[in-house]
Scaffold this motif. Structure first.
Motif, PDB file in Angstrom:
ATOM      1  N   GLU A 178       0.826  -1.218   0.000  1.00 59.45           N
ATOM      2  CA  GLU A 178       0.000   0.000   0.000  1.00 59.45           C
ATOM      3  C   GLU A 178       0.858   1.265   0.000  1.00 59.45           C
ATOM      4  O   GLU A 178       0.450   2.303  -0.537  1.00 59.45           O
ATOM      5  CB  GLU A 178      -0.943   0.001   1.201  1.00 59.45           C
ATOM      6  N   LEU A 179       2.046   1.207   0.609  1.00 59.66           N
ATOM      7  CA  LEU A 179       2.956   2.355   0.576  1.00 59.66           C
ATOM      8  C   LEU A 179       3.413   2.620  -0.859  1.00 59.66           C
ATOM      9  O   LEU A 179       3.429   3.772  -1.315  1.00 59.66           O
ATOM     10  CB  LEU A 179       4.161   2.100   1.479  1.00 59.66           C
ATOM     11  N   ALA A 180       3.782   1.576  -1.581  1.00 61.69           N
ATOM     12  CA  ALA A 180       4.169   1.737  -2.983  1.00 61.69           C
ATOM     13  C   ALA A 180       3.017   2.310  -3.795  1.00 61.69           C
ATOM     14  O   ALA A 180       3.213   3.192  -4.641  1.00 61.69           O
ATOM     15  CB  ALA A 180       4.601   0.395  -3.560  1.00 61.69           C
ATOM     16  N   ALA A 181       1.801   1.831  -3.539  1.00 61.71           N
ATOM     17  CA  ALA A 181       0.638   2.316  -4.274  1.00 61.71           C
ATOM     18  C   ALA A 181       0.392   3.796  -4.002  1.00 61.71           C
ATOM     19  O   ALA A 181       0.097   4.568  -4.927  1.00 61.71           O
ATOM     20  CB  ALA A 181      -0.592   1.498  -3.891  1.00 61.71           C
ATOM     21  N   ARG A 182       0.512   4.217  -2.734  1.00 54.86           N
ATOM     22  CA  ARG A 182       0.342   5.637  -2.416  1.00 54.86           C
ATOM     23  C   ARG A 182       1.375   6.481  -3.157  1.00 54.86           C
ATOM     24  O   ARG A 182       1.061   7.560  -3.665  1.00 54.86           O
ATOM     25  CB  ARG A 182       0.470   5.870  -0.908  1.00 54.86           C
ATOM     26  N   ALA A 183       2.595   5.989  -3.217  1.00 52.86           N
ATOM     27  CA  ALA A 183       3.660   6.723  -3.900  1.00 52.86           C
ATOM     28  C   ALA A 183       3.383   6.824  -5.394  1.00 52.86           C
ATOM     29  O   ALA A 183       3.620   7.866  -6.016  1.00 52.86           O
ATOM     30  CB  ALA A 183       4.998   6.045  -3.646  1.00 52.86           C
ATOM     31  N   ILE A 184       2.870   5.761  -5.988  1.00 49.80           N
ATOM     32  CA  ILE A 184       2.587   5.756  -7.422  1.00 49.80           C
ATOM     33  C   ILE A 184       1.433   6.697  -7.753  1.00 49.80           C
ATOM     34  O   ILE A 184       1.493   7.460  -8.724  1.00 49.80           O
ATOM     35  CB  ILE A 184       2.314   4.316  -7.898  1.00 49.80           C
ATOM     36  N   VAL A 185       0.371   6.668  -6.951  1.00 49.96           N
ATOM     37  CA  VAL A 185      -0.741   7.602  -7.158  1.00 49.96           C
ATOM     38  C   VAL A 185      -0.246   9.037  -7.011  1.00 49.96           C
ATOM     39  O   VAL A 185      -0.554   9.908  -7.835  1.00 49.96           O
ATOM     40  CB  VAL A 185      -1.889   7.326  -6.168  1.00 49.96           C
ATOM     41  N   TRP A 186       0.546   9.299  -5.986  1.00 52.32           N
ATOM     42  CA  TRP A 186       1.080  10.647  -5.756  1.00 52.32           C
ATOM     43  C   TRP A 186       1.979  11.075  -6.919  1.00 52.32           C
ATOM     44  O   TRP A 186       1.855  12.196  -7.423  1.00 52.32           O
ATOM     45  CB  TRP A 186       1.851  10.675  -4.446  1.00 52.32           C
ATOM     46  N   ALA A 187       2.862  10.190  -7.357  1.00 54.84           N
ATOM     47  CA  ALA A 187       3.778  10.520  -8.450  1.00 54.84           C
ATOM     48  C   ALA A 187       3.022  10.842  -9.735  1.00 54.84           C
ATOM     49  O   ALA A 187       3.464  11.678 -10.529  1.00 54.84           O
ATOM     50  CB  ALA A 187       4.750   9.361  -8.685  1.00 54.84           C
ATOM     51  N   SER A 188       1.875  10.194  -9.947  1.00 54.69           N
ATOM     52  CA  SER A 188       1.093  10.436 -11.160  1.00 54.69           C
ATOM     53  C   SER A 188       0.481  11.829 -11.182  1.00 54.69           C
ATOM     54  O   SER A 188       0.008  12.292 -12.227  1.00 54.69           O
ATOM     55  CB  SER A 188      -0.021   9.386 -11.294  1.00 54.69           C
ATOM     56  N   GLN A 189       0.493  12.512 -10.037  1.00 58.19           N
ATOM     57  CA  GLN A 189      -0.077  13.856  -9.930  1.00 58.19           C
ATOM     58  C   GLN A 189       0.997  14.941  -9.853  1.00 58.19           C
ATOM     59  O   GLN A 189       0.686  16.117  -9.718  1.00 58.19           O
ATOM     60  CB  GLN A 189      -0.973  13.931  -8.686  1.00 58.19           C
ATOM     61  N   GLN A 190       2.274  14.538  -9.907  1.00 63.20           N
ATOM     62  CA  GLN A 190       3.390  15.473  -9.774  1.00 63.20           C
ATOM     63  C   GLN A 190       4.146  15.584 -11.097  1.00 63.20           C
ATOM     64  O   GLN A 190       3.740  15.018 -12.105  1.00 63.20           O
ATOM     65  CB  GLN A 190       4.342  15.010  -8.664  1.00 63.20           C
ATOM     66  N   ARG A 191       5.264  16.308 -11.064  1.00 63.48           N
ATOM     67  CA  ARG A 191       6.140  16.399 -12.232  1.00 63.48           C
ATOM     68  C   ARG A 191       7.556  15.961 -11.857  1.00 63.48           C
ATOM     69  O   ARG A 191       8.537  16.466 -12.386  1.00 63.48           O
ATOM     70  CB  ARG A 191       6.168  17.834 -12.771  1.00 63.48           C
ATOM     71  N   ARG A 192       7.652  15.022 -10.934  1.00 57.60           N
ATOM     72  CA  ARG A 192       8.952  14.526 -10.505  1.00 57.60           C
ATOM     73  C   ARG A 192       9.548  13.607 -11.575  1.00 57.60           C
ATOM     74  O   ARG A 192       8.847  12.777 -12.155  1.00 57.60           O
ATOM     75  CB  ARG A 192       8.835  13.739  -9.205  1.00 57.60           C
ATOM     76  N   ARG A 193      10.853  13.684 -11.749  1.00 56.26           N
ATOM     77  CA  ARG A 193      11.553  12.776 -12.659  1.00 56.26           C
ATOM     78  C   ARG A 193      11.602  11.376 -12.062  1.00 56.26           C
ATOM     79  O   ARG A 193      11.318  10.391 -12.744  1.00 56.26           O
ATOM     80  CB  ARG A 193      12.967  13.298 -12.905  1.00 56.26           C
ATOM     81  N   GLU A 194      11.997  11.289 -10.797  1.00 55.27           N
ATOM     82  CA  GLU A 194      12.064  10.024 -10.083  1.00 55.27           C
ATOM     83  C   GLU A 194      11.552  10.215  -8.660  1.00 55.27           C
ATOM     84  O   GLU A 194      11.719  11.285  -8.079  1.00 55.27           O
ATOM     85  CB  GLU A 194      13.494   9.477 -10.033  1.00 55.27           C
ATOM     86  N   VAL A 195      10.956   9.175  -8.125  1.00 58.14           N
ATOM     87  CA  VAL A 195      10.498   9.161  -6.735  1.00 58.14           C
ATOM     88  C   VAL A 195      11.059   7.904  -6.084  1.00 58.14           C
ATOM     89  O   VAL A 195      10.897   6.799  -6.629  1.00 58.14           O
ATOM     90  CB  VAL A 195       8.956   9.165  -6.643  1.00 58.14           C
ATOM     91  N   LEU A 196      11.732   8.062  -4.955  1.00 60.03           N
ATOM     92  CA  LEU A 196      12.259   6.913  -4.219  1.00 60.03           C
ATOM     93  C   LEU A 196      11.317   6.598  -3.061  1.00 60.03           C
ATOM     94  O   LEU A 196      10.830   7.509  -2.393  1.00 60.03           O
ATOM     95  CB  LEU A 196      13.665   7.203  -3.677  1.00 60.03           C
ATOM     96  N   VAL A 197      11.097   5.313  -2.818  1.00 60.82           N
ATOM     97  CA  VAL A 197      10.162   4.898  -1.769  1.00 60.82           C
ATOM     98  C   VAL A 197      10.875   3.966  -0.797  1.00 60.82           C
ATOM     99  O   VAL A 197      11.204   2.827  -1.134  1.00 60.82           O
ATOM    100  CB  VAL A 197       8.920   4.196  -2.357  1.00 60.82           C
ATOM    101  N   GLY A 198      11.111   4.453   0.403  1.00 56.01           N
ATOM    102  CA  GLY A 198      11.791   3.683   1.438  1.00 56.01           C
ATOM    103  C   GLY A 198      13.259   4.074   1.526  1.00 56.01           C
ATOM    104  O   GLY A 198      13.938   4.214   0.500  1.00 56.01           O
ATOM    105  N   PHE A 199      13.749   4.243   2.753  1.00 59.41           N
ATOM    106  CA  PHE A 199      15.149   4.626   2.940  1.00 59.41           C
ATOM    107  C   PHE A 199      16.124   3.628   2.314  1.00 59.41           C
ATOM    108  O   PHE A 199      17.177   4.029   1.789  1.00 59.41           O
ATOM    109  CB  PHE A 199      15.467   4.806   4.429  1.00 59.41           C
ATOM    110  N   PRO A 200      15.823   2.300   2.320  1.00 55.65           N
ATOM    111  CA  PRO A 200      16.752   1.372   1.664  1.00 55.65           C
ATOM    112  C   PRO A 200      17.007   1.711   0.199  1.00 55.65           C
ATOM    113  O   PRO A 200      18.124   1.518  -0.294  1.00 55.65           O
ATOM    114  CB  PRO A 200      16.060   0.017   1.822  1.00 55.65           C
ATOM    115  N   ALA A 201      15.982   2.187  -0.520  1.00 53.74           N
ATOM    116  CA  ALA A 201      16.187   2.571  -1.923  1.00 53.74           C
ATOM    117  C   ALA A 201      17.144   3.756  -2.012  1.00 53.74           C
ATOM    118  O   ALA A 201      18.066   3.767  -2.842  1.00 53.74           O
ATOM    119  CB  ALA A 201      14.851   2.916  -2.568  1.00 53.74           C
ATOM    120  N   LEU A 202      16.934   4.739  -1.152  1.00 51.49           N
ATOM    121  CA  LEU A 202      17.820   5.907  -1.126  1.00 51.49           C
ATOM    122  C   LEU A 202      19.245   5.499  -0.792  1.00 51.49           C
ATOM    123  O   LEU A 202      20.210   5.903  -1.459  1.00 51.49           O
ATOM    124  CB  LEU A 202      17.293   6.913  -0.097  1.00 51.49           C
ATOM    125  N   LYS A 203      19.395   4.676   0.241  1.00 55.86           N
ATOM    126  CA  LYS A 203      20.720   4.221   0.675  1.00 55.86           C
ATOM    127  C   LYS A 203      21.410   3.400  -0.413  1.00 55.86           C
ATOM    128  O   LYS A 203      22.614   3.572  -0.671  1.00 55.86           O
ATOM    129  CB  LYS A 203      20.571   3.390   1.949  1.00 55.86           C
TER     130      LYS A 203
END
Length: 329
Positions: free
Chosen positions: A216-241
């Motif tokens: 559900e966290l990934a889904a929230r991020a995907i819905v949110w990203a579809s409404q923004q103009r971000r090039r990339e969105v990272l979800v979860g600190f492990p992805a950032l790290k």
């Protein structure tokens, strides 16, 4: 948030896991949701989910690796559901095995679905979005596109290829001064049925590398990203790290993964002798969105919440630095 006008959203790989959670999340916004997947049972359940949550559902079974099937589905969606506003490329396959134990057919199939499926979906969406000069294409990526790990060479390579494809397309759209937006949502490890139905040549059952997050966290991020103009969105600190760690010290990532990457992807349970996998044919069961790791999976991510407000946080940080500078002066 419900947009003023319901959007038409297409989700590839919608029958289970992150795709299933996305179908539910977009349905809650009142969207018209087109669901594409191979498995009839899971797809029918996802269709029912969308309708139960207030969305309008449309579904079709297909193989995302077949470009003709994808094009035909996109044409039907435009005709029967409405102009496509958002296209989510989420379909994926993986195989857990060392390179030495992989077959050419396994590499081909993972590439056809995980990479070429993204290409087919993107091209189908563009054919309909370009005449209107609007729309958003969401590529569901992975930190493993930046940092490959052992036992998943086919998947990591396919995600890296999809990232290269998306980067090239972004530049072309920019050169055209197109209003169509392409965003990639790079995920950490998520609690999905992938670890129960992926093909494996390992002795123990597959598991995600901890820490694990709920779909559900990934889904929230995907819905949110579809409404923004971000090039990339990272979800979860492990992805950032993982992404930044590999950029700064890839040799250290090699060292860590050589010691932890193989055991970290296997549980303490032996792989069943009769293990049904979804590589060449769908598993005809409703697998839902969650895997078997609910007890340890996290439903939220501070990193993602901070990322959503990064401009405000940057402005506040600069303001604090200015004040400190004035006081010191």
């Amino acid at each position: 948030m419900r947009p003023a006008t319901p959007r038409t959203v297409v989700i590839c790989g919608a029958s289970a896991g992150v795709g299933r959670a996305c179908a539910q999340a977009f349905a809650r916004t009142g969207a018209r949701v087109a669901l594409l997947a191979r498995g009839r049972v899971g797809l029918a359940a996802a269709h029912a989910d969308v309708e139960a949550l207030g969305g309008v559902a449309w579904s079709q079974t297909l193989d995302i690796a077949d470009a003709v099937q994808v094009d035909e589905a996109a044409a039907r969606i435009e005709s029967e559901l409405g102009p496509i506003d958002v296209w989510v490329n989420n379909a994926m396959l993986t195989v857990y095995a060392p390179v030495a134990q992989m077959s050419a057919e396994e590499y081909r199939r993972v590439t056809e679905v995980t990479y070429l499926g993204t290409v087919h979906g993107t091209c189908a969406a563009l054919r309909h979005m370009r005449p209107r000069n609007r729309g958003c294409i969401v590529q569901v990526g992975s930190a493993l596109a930046y940092r490959a790990i052992p036992l998943q060479s086919a998947y990591c390579a396919a995600k890296a290829a999809a990232m290269g494809f998306s980067d090239a397309l972004r530049v072309e759209l920019k050169a055209e001064k197109s209003a169509i937006h392409v965003t990639t949502v790079h995920l950490s490890a998520f609690n999905t049925p992938q670890f129960d139905w992926a093909r494996s040549h390992m002795p123990m059952r597959a598991r995600p590398v901890a820490p694990v997050f709920q779909p559900e966290l990934a889904a929230r991020a995907i819905v949110w990203a579809s409404q923004q103009r971000r090039r990339e969105v990272l979800v979860g600190f492990p992805a950032l790290k993982t992404i930044w760690g590999n950029k700064l010290a890839p040799w250290f990532a090699d060292w860590v993964l050589s010691r932890q990457g193989i055991e970290g992807q296997q549980s303490d349970e032996a792989l069943p002798t009769l293990h049904e996998d979804n590589l060449f044919a769908p598993v005809e069961r409703d697998m839902g969105s969650h895997g078997r790791f609910d007890a340890e999976a996290k439903g939220d991510s501070l990193q993602f919440r901070l990322s959503q407000h990064r401009l405000a946080l940057t402005a506040a940080s600069l303001a604090v630095l200015v004040v400190i500078g004035m006081v010191v002066a």
